[in-house]
Design a protein around this motif. Structure first.
Motif, PDB file in Angstrom:
ATOM      1  N   ILE A  74       0.829  -1.202   0.000  1.00  0.00           N
ATOM      2  CA  ILE A  74       0.000   0.000   0.000  1.00  0.00           C
ATOM      3  C   ILE A  74       0.868   1.259   0.000  1.00  0.00           C
ATOM      4  CG2 ILE A  74      -1.595   1.349   1.439  1.00  0.00           C
ATOM      5  CD1 ILE A  74      -3.005  -1.275   2.082  1.00  0.00           C
ATOM      6  N   LYS A  75       1.962   1.221   0.727  1.00  0.00           N
ATOM      7  CA  LYS A  75       2.866   2.375   0.774  1.00  0.00           C
ATOM      8  C   LYS A  75       3.454   2.666  -0.599  1.00  0.00           C
ATOM      9  CE  LYS A  75       7.070   4.108   3.008  1.00  0.00           C
ATOM     10  NZ  LYS A  75       8.145   3.805   3.995  1.00  0.00           N
ATOM     11  N   ASN A  76       3.774   1.618  -1.359  1.00  0.00           N
ATOM     12  CA  ASN A  76       4.423   1.780  -2.659  1.00  0.00           C
ATOM     13  C   ASN A  76       3.438   1.905  -3.821  1.00  0.00           C
ATOM     14  OD1 ASN A  76       7.082   1.600  -1.586  1.00  0.00           O
ATOM     15  ND2 ASN A  76       6.895  -0.626  -1.475  1.00  0.00           N
ATOM     16  N   MET A  77       2.158   1.865  -3.517  1.00  0.00           N
ATOM     17  CA  MET A  77       1.146   1.972  -4.567  1.00  0.00           C
ATOM     18  C   MET A  77       0.990   3.435  -4.988  1.00  0.00           C
ATOM     19  SD  MET A  77      -2.813   0.558  -4.485  1.00  0.00           S
ATOM     20  CE  MET A  77      -2.326  -1.076  -3.918  1.00  0.00           C
ATOM     21  N   HIS A  78       1.029   3.699  -6.283  1.00  0.00           N
ATOM     22  CA  HIS A  78       0.846   5.065  -6.792  1.00  0.00           C
ATOM     23  C   HIS A  78      -0.542   5.570  -6.383  1.00  0.00           C
ATOM     24  CE1 HIS A  78       0.185   8.343  -9.675  1.00  0.00           C
ATOM     25  NE2 HIS A  78       1.511   8.397  -9.779  1.00  0.00           N
ATOM     26  N   PRO A  79      -0.650   6.847  -6.003  1.00  0.00           N
ATOM     27  CA  PRO A  79      -1.951   7.380  -5.551  1.00  0.00           C
ATOM     28  C   PRO A  79      -3.098   7.126  -6.532  1.00  0.00           C
ATOM     29  CG  PRO A  79      -0.222   8.939  -5.055  1.00  0.00           C
ATOM     30  CD  PRO A  79       0.424   7.840  -5.845  1.00  0.00           C
ATOM     31  N   ASP A  80      -2.849   7.303  -7.827  1.00  0.00           N
ATOM     32  CA  ASP A  80      -3.912   7.071  -8.816  1.00  0.00           C
ATOM     33  C   ASP A  80      -4.326   5.597  -8.847  1.00  0.00           C
ATOM     34  OD1 ASP A  80      -3.886   9.718  -9.490  1.00  0.00           O
ATOM     35  OD2 ASP A  80      -2.650   9.469 -11.286  1.00  0.00           O
ATOM     36  N   LYS A  81      -3.338   4.727  -8.744  1.00  0.00           N
ATOM     37  CA  LYS A  81      -3.641   3.288  -8.728  1.00  0.00           C
ATOM     38  C   LYS A  81      -4.415   2.928  -7.466  1.00  0.00           C
ATOM     39  CE  LYS A  81      -1.524  -1.279  -9.241  1.00  0.00           C
ATOM     40  NZ  LYS A  81      -0.268  -2.042  -9.411  1.00  0.00           N
ATOM     41  N   LYS A  82      -4.078   3.585  -6.370  1.00  0.00           N
ATOM     42  CA  LYS A  82      -4.765   3.308  -5.108  1.00  0.00           C
ATOM     43  C   LYS A  82      -6.247   3.706  -5.196  1.00  0.00           C
ATOM     44  CE  LYS A  82      -2.289   4.122  -1.471  1.00  0.00           C
ATOM     45  NZ  LYS A  82      -1.603   4.824  -0.350  1.00  0.00           N
ATOM     46  N   VAL A  83      -6.513   4.851  -5.829  1.00  0.00           N
ATOM     47  CA  VAL A  83      -7.900   5.293  -6.008  1.00  0.00           C
ATOM     48  C   VAL A  83      -8.663   4.309  -6.889  1.00  0.00           C
ATOM     49  CG1 VAL A  83      -9.377   7.069  -7.040  1.00  0.00           C
ATOM     50  CG2 VAL A  83      -7.439   7.740  -5.615  1.00  0.00           C
ATOM     51  N   GLY A  84      -8.019   3.866  -7.980  1.00  0.00           N
ATOM     52  CA  GLY A  84      -8.658   2.904  -8.866  1.00  0.00           C
ATOM     53  C   GLY A  84      -8.945   1.590  -8.166  1.00  0.00           C
ATOM     54  N   TRP A  85      -7.973   1.126  -7.380  1.00  0.00           N
ATOM     55  CA  TRP A  85      -8.129  -0.124  -6.623  1.00  0.00           C
ATOM     56  C   TRP A  85      -9.278  -0.006  -5.624  1.00  0.00           C
ATOM     57  CZ3 TRP A  85      -6.236  -0.520  -1.268  1.00  0.00           C
ATOM     58  CH2 TRP A  85      -6.400  -1.797  -0.732  1.00  0.00           C
ATOM     59  N   ALA A  86      -9.299   1.085  -4.872  1.00  0.00           N
ATOM     60  CA  ALA A  86     -10.360   1.280  -3.878  1.00  0.00           C
ATOM     61  C   ALA A  86     -11.723   1.406  -4.548  1.00  0.00           C
ATOM     62  CB  ALA A  86     -10.062   2.519  -3.035  1.00  0.00           C
ATOM     63  N   SER A  87     -11.767   2.100  -5.685  1.00  0.00           N
ATOM     64  CA  SER A  87     -13.035   2.289  -6.392  1.00  0.00           C
ATOM     65  C   SER A  87     -13.602   0.967  -6.878  1.00  0.00           C
ATOM     66  CB  SER A  87     -12.847   3.245  -7.577  1.00  0.00           C
ATOM     67  OG  SER A  87     -12.440   4.523  -7.139  1.00  0.00           O
ATOM     68  N   ARG A  88     -12.723   0.071  -7.335  1.00  0.00           N
ATOM     69  CA  ARG A  88     -13.204  -1.238  -7.778  1.00  0.00           C
ATOM     70  C   ARG A  88     -13.827  -2.021  -6.632  1.00  0.00           C
ATOM     71  NH1 ARG A  88      -8.570  -0.663 -10.991  1.00  0.00           N
ATOM     72  NH2 ARG A  88      -7.244  -1.804  -9.530  1.00  0.00           N
ATOM     73  N   GLN A  89     -13.350  -1.789  -5.418  1.00  0.00           N
ATOM     74  CA  GLN A  89     -13.961  -2.443  -4.257  1.00  0.00           C
ATOM     75  C   GLN A  89     -15.401  -1.956  -4.073  1.00  0.00           C
ATOM     76  OE1 GLN A  89     -11.844  -4.844  -2.908  1.00  0.00           O
ATOM     77  NE2 GLN A  89     -10.655  -3.995  -4.610  1.00  0.00           N
ATOM     78  N   ALA A  90     -15.628  -0.676  -4.388  1.00  0.00           N
ATOM     79  CA  ALA A  90     -16.984  -0.122  -4.271  1.00  0.00           C
ATOM     80  C   ALA A  90     -17.937  -0.812  -5.234  1.00  0.00           C
ATOM     81  CB  ALA A  90     -16.963   1.388  -4.529  1.00  0.00           C
ATOM     82  N   TYR A  91     -17.433  -1.169  -6.422  1.00  0.00           N
ATOM     83  CA  TYR A  91     -18.279  -1.870  -7.390  1.00  0.00           C
ATOM     84  C   TYR A  91     -18.597  -3.284  -6.923  1.00  0.00           C
ATOM     85  CZ  TYR A  91     -18.106   1.827 -10.864  1.00  0.00           C
ATOM     86  OH  TYR A  91     -18.277   3.010 -11.523  1.00  0.00           O
ATOM     87  N   ILE A  92     -17.648  -3.915  -6.226  1.00  0.00           N
ATOM     88  CA  ILE A  92     -17.926  -5.238  -5.650  1.00  0.00           C
ATOM     89  C   ILE A  92     -19.061  -5.118  -4.633  1.00  0.00           C
ATOM     90  CG2 ILE A  92     -17.012  -7.109  -4.222  1.00  0.00           C
ATOM     91  CD1 ILE A  92     -14.244  -6.497  -5.438  1.00  0.00           C
ATOM     92  N   ALA A  93     -18.980  -4.101  -3.783  1.00  0.00           N
ATOM     93  CA  ALA A  93     -20.026  -3.883  -2.772  1.00  0.00           C
ATOM     94  C   ALA A  93     -21.363  -3.573  -3.431  1.00  0.00           C
ATOM     95  CB  ALA A  93     -19.616  -2.748  -1.833  1.00  0.00           C
ATOM     96  N   LEU A  94     -21.324  -2.811  -4.517  1.00  0.00           N
ATOM     97  CA  LEU A  94     -22.559  -2.492  -5.242  1.00  0.00           C
ATOM     98  C   LEU A  94     -23.233  -3.758  -5.754  1.00  0.00           C
ATOM     99  CD1 LEU A  94     -24.444  -0.347  -6.631  1.00  0.00           C
ATOM    100  CD2 LEU A  94     -22.958  -0.593  -8.627  1.00  0.00           C
ATOM    101  N   GLY A  95     -22.455  -4.629  -6.400  1.00  0.00           N
ATOM    102  CA  GLY A  95     -23.024  -5.872  -6.915  1.00  0.00           C
ATOM    103  C   GLY A  95     -23.609  -6.727  -5.813  1.00  0.00           C
ATOM    104  N   ASN A  96     -22.907  -6.778  -4.687  1.00  0.00           N
ATOM    105  CA  ASN A  96     -23.400  -7.553  -3.556  1.00  0.00           C
ATOM    106  C   ASN A  96     -24.726  -6.988  -3.045  1.00  0.00           C
ATOM    107  OD1 ASN A  96     -23.071  -9.635  -1.553  1.00  0.00           O
ATOM    108  ND2 ASN A  96     -22.489  -8.053  -0.087  1.00  0.00           N
ATOM    109  N   LEU A  97     -24.795  -5.677  -2.899  1.00  0.00           N
ATOM    110  CA  LEU A  97     -26.018  -5.041  -2.412  1.00  0.00           C
ATOM    111  C   LEU A  97     -27.186  -5.251  -3.373  1.00  0.00           C
ATOM    112  CD1 LEU A  97     -24.617  -1.664  -1.017  1.00  0.00           C
ATOM    113  CD2 LEU A  97     -25.837  -3.403   0.296  1.00  0.00           C
ATOM    114  N   MET A  98     -26.913  -5.157  -4.675  1.00  0.00           N
ATOM    115  CA  MET A  98     -27.994  -5.338  -5.648  1.00  0.00           C
ATOM    116  C   MET A  98     -28.545  -6.759  -5.624  1.00  0.00           C
ATOM    117  SD  MET A  98     -26.418  -3.128  -8.804  1.00  0.00           S
ATOM    118  CE  MET A  98     -27.652  -3.687  -9.962  1.00  0.00           C
ATOM    119  N   THR A  99     -27.659  -7.730  -5.433  1.00  0.00           N
ATOM    120  CA  THR A  99     -28.115  -9.122  -5.350  1.00  0.00           C
ATOM    121  C   THR A  99     -28.955  -9.343  -4.102  1.00  0.00           C
ATOM    122  OG1 THR A  99     -26.193  -9.917  -6.586  1.00  0.00           O
ATOM    123  CG2 THR A  99     -27.363 -11.531  -5.239  1.00  0.00           C
ATOM    124  N   VAL A 100     -28.499  -8.803  -2.985  1.00  0.00           N
ATOM    125  CA  VAL A 100     -29.261  -8.939  -1.743  1.00  0.00           C
ATOM    126  C   VAL A 100     -30.601  -8.227  -1.872  1.00  0.00           C
ATOM    127  CG1 VAL A 100     -29.310  -8.354   0.715  1.00  0.00           C
ATOM    128  CG2 VAL A 100     -27.223  -9.274  -0.307  1.00  0.00           C
TER     129      VAL A 100
END
Length: 209
Positions: free
Chosen positions: A119-145
């Protein structure tokens, strides 16, 4: 209904019944589902903001390009990522592991050190992209529920995140909004509820090797 029938029942609700509200029990299920979402490293750097106040949601309609779902739904769910993700998040995660599982430090420390380094060595832009993709995982989970619980929903990317963050003061909480998910119950006059689903044949989308 079977799970497949419920997924067929689900659609991106265009018109909500503004008079129908989710029960507290249904809302608790969605909160639990969000919290149980499978995420990278198990590191929970997402936050779910639940907006119920109608006046607040009315003020968000223009920010959502006039989409009435944000105010007519029972509740508006806002999926957010942290503006900062660092070693303290990793420390907190491993402290929770130790507390719940009573795992010895000798086992945890190597994994914790590796995660902190990545995480320390992750570029800030890559970190935002990585975190944002987690939000899409949560979205899919919520929609299924939601489908399982027969709660209507409408996933939305079409809004102005910066303006919404300022309006809800999410920026002051160190959060950036990524996705919106109005939830509630479809209006009986929403013609889209009666439309047949349009999907390719499974043979065109699934490859079996």
């Amino acid at each position: 209904m079977s799970i497949i029938e419920k997924l067929k029942w689900r659609y991106a609700t265009k018109k909500f019944d503004a008079n129908q509200k989710l029960s507290n029990a249904k809302l608790e299920i969605l909160k639990e589902a969000f919290n149980l979402t499978a995420l990278s490293y198990g590191l929970q750097t997402l936050k779910l903001v639940i907006v119920e106040d109608k006046d607040v949601r009315q003020s968000l309609v223009d920010i959502a390009y006039g989409q009435r779902q944000v105010v007519d739904a029972s509740h508006l769910l806002v999926l957010c990522i942290q503006t900062e993700i660092d070693g303290e998040d990793v420390n907190s995660h491993f402290n929770t592991i130790k507390e719940i599982r009573n795992t010895p430090d000798a086992i945890l420390e190597p994994f914790k050190a590796e995660m902190k380094s990545r995480i320390k060595n992750m570029h800030p832009d890559k970190k935002v992209g990585w975190a944002s993709r987690q939000a899409y995982i949560a979205l899919g989970n919520l929609m299924t529920v939601c489908a399982i619980e027969e709660i209507d929903s409408c996933p939305m990317e079409g809004f102005q995140p910066k303006e919404l963050d300022e309006k809800l003061k999410l920026d002051q909480l160190g959060l950036n909004s990524i996705l919106l998910l109005p939830v509630g119950y479809r209006d009986k006059d929403d013609m889209f509820a009666k439309f047949k689903k349009v999907r390719k044949q499974m043979s065109e989308t699934v490859i079996e090797l």
